[in-house]
Scaffold this motif. Sequence first.
Motif, PDB file in Angstrom:
ATOM      1  N   ASP A   1      37.948  53.168  43.413  1.00 46.46           N
ATOM      2  CA  ASP A   1      37.102  52.039  43.004  1.00 46.46           C
ATOM      3  C   ASP A   1      37.852  50.749  43.309  1.00 46.46           C
ATOM      4  OD1 ASP A   1      34.907  53.478  41.765  1.00 46.46           O
ATOM      5  OD2 ASP A   1      36.370  54.075  40.248  1.00 46.46           O
ATOM      6  N   ILE A   2      37.140  49.787  43.854  1.00 47.62           N
ATOM      7  CA  ILE A   2      37.717  48.470  44.118  1.00 47.62           C
ATOM      8  C   ILE A   2      36.881  47.425  43.399  1.00 47.62           C
ATOM      9  CG2 ILE A   2      38.232  46.738  45.886  1.00 47.62           C
ATOM     10  CD1 ILE A   2      38.891  48.986  47.793  1.00 47.62           C
ATOM     11  N   LEU A   3      37.535  46.609  42.615  1.00 45.78           N
ATOM     12  CA  LEU A   3      36.871  45.588  41.808  1.00 45.78           C
ATOM     13  C   LEU A   3      36.016  44.671  42.690  1.00 45.78           C
ATOM     14  CD1 LEU A   3      36.767  44.520  38.844  1.00 45.78           C
ATOM     15  CD2 LEU A   3      38.594  42.924  39.512  1.00 45.78           C
ATOM     16  N   ASN A   4      34.778  44.444  42.216  1.00 44.38           N
ATOM     17  CA  ASN A   4      33.852  43.526  42.905  1.00 44.38           C
ATOM     18  C   ASN A   4      33.355  44.043  44.246  1.00 44.38           C
ATOM     19  OD1 ASN A   4      34.056  41.670  40.804  1.00 44.38           O
ATOM     20  ND2 ASN A   4      35.744  40.553  41.799  1.00 44.38           N
ATOM     21  N   ALA A   5      33.558  45.338  44.538  1.00 43.76           N
ATOM     22  CA  ALA A   5      33.122  45.879  45.829  1.00 43.76           C
ATOM     23  C   ALA A   5      31.642  46.199  45.817  1.00 43.76           C
ATOM     24  CB  ALA A   5      33.914  47.129  46.165  1.00 43.76           C
TER      25      ALA A   5
ATOM     26  N   PHE B   1      45.680  44.802  41.138  1.00 46.70           N
ATOM     27  CA  PHE B   1      44.607  43.797  41.224  1.00 46.70           C
ATOM     28  C   PHE B   1      43.858  43.866  42.558  1.00 46.70           C
ATOM     29  CE2 PHE B   1      48.246  41.792  38.882  1.00 46.70           C
ATOM     30  CZ  PHE B   1      47.767  42.040  37.605  1.00 46.70           C
TER      31      PHE B   1
ATOM     32  N   LYS C   1      40.845  43.971  44.859  1.00 54.14           N
ATOM     33  CA  LYS C   1      39.456  43.547  44.720  1.00 54.14           C
ATOM     34  C   LYS C   1      38.900  43.152  46.079  1.00 54.14           C
ATOM     35  CE  LYS C   1      40.565  38.742  43.453  1.00 54.14           C
ATOM     36  NZ  LYS C   1      40.356  37.680  42.438  1.00 54.14           N
ATOM     37  N   ALA C   2      37.579  43.236  46.173  1.00 51.70           N
ATOM     38  CA  ALA C   2      36.892  42.848  47.401  1.00 51.70           C
ATOM     39  C   ALA C   2      36.869  41.320  47.496  1.00 51.70           C
ATOM     40  CB  ALA C   2      35.491  43.422  47.382  1.00 51.70           C
TER      41      ALA C   2
ATOM     42  N   LYS D   1      32.333  42.013  49.222  1.00 49.37           N
ATOM     43  CA  LYS D   1      32.223  41.646  47.804  1.00 49.37           C
ATOM     44  C   LYS D   1      30.774  41.795  47.369  1.00 49.37           C
ATOM     45  CE  LYS D   1      33.350  37.838  44.663  1.00 49.37           C
ATOM     46  NZ  LYS D   1      33.904  36.448  44.579  1.00 49.37           N
TER      47      LYS D   1
END
Length: 386
Positions: free
Chosen positions: A297-301, A333, A335-336, A369
């Motif tokens: 999982d990647i934040l904001n992806a 941290f 994130k996209a 994002k």
Amino acid sequence: MKKKFICVLIIMIILLSSTTYGAEDFSQETRAVLLGDFESGEIFYEYNIDAQIEIASLTKLMTYLLAMEHVDSGKVSLDDIVTISHTASRTPGSSLKLREGEELTLRTLLDSIMIVSANDSCIAIAEHISGSADAFTKLMNDKAQEIGLANTVYLNPNGYPLKNGVQNMMTTRELFELSRYVISKYPQILETTKINKMLMPSRGYDRDNTNPLLSLISNVDGLKTGFTDEAGYCLISTVEIKEDENNTKPFRLIGIVMGTKTEEIRKNVSKELLEYGLENYSYKQILNKDTSIKKIDILNAKISKVDIYPQKDLNLLVKKGEIIKQEIKLEKFLKAPLKAGDKVGQVHVLDKGGESYIIDLHTKVSVQKISLFDRIYNYFQSKKES
């Protein structure tokens, strides 16, 4: 009762007819034993490998090395015509049966020391390069020190005992390192040492290669035999393992057996040593740069799960049953957005010997994002599904 007796009898026959050497014990009736990997230098089996012992004709590896270095430097040529001296023609032990005044090429003499272990050829080579066997022997000792063979002592170029019985000495570990050095620098030596017979019809010379494993194990191609009363029967053997469905990368084993009492014991222990290596060691592909190692999982992806890949392949030489541990460490941290190829972490691979391999991990696609619209859409979709 009769069936039980027959079963027991069969088992006893099998046990009695099998080799006396244990699957991982090759020390019986030997002075030293080593099995290792040519490329990495990793030693898989060892017994008494740091004892300084007589090496007999294994000496000729250094003679070959020095001769080839002189060829490389242009000081001599493989096509040089060497005139055989009285001294060379009178050399005792295994020989090419050289005659005083005879003329042969340096190439032929070098072939003869590796195929039939010709002592007389060693003297002829030494005299051609350095003027005398003694001067050449000094170069041998200098070279040994240069490449870190601190426990090596050469007294002559062929390993034949001196009149007082003393002879050339090395440790088995240093024989392994010398073998690796020679093969690395002059791999063509293996094209010579795998020749089954030395034939010179014009001289009436016909001798088999002294290596007994050439006809016993496929892809054995070297390297050198030795024998004196003090050294016993010795053999450095080499075998190439090809790439196939069970082995992801070609590699080479070097086996060394020192000081057996008979040729038969030398042959049997050397054969079993190599077979042990062939049966128990192979390269396995631990990581494939084109195979996803994990979804994260990647934040904001915009997409919920992203495949991550090793930056390069990793093939390790492993023993059968060996467990290879892996640990994935992701960047903090994350994130996209991310571009294709961006580093997202590392995989740490630990082998049984404690050596660690660290490979970067990356994505193969761009990770966009997530937009506000997508967030709202996903929210209502999740409500609808629930």
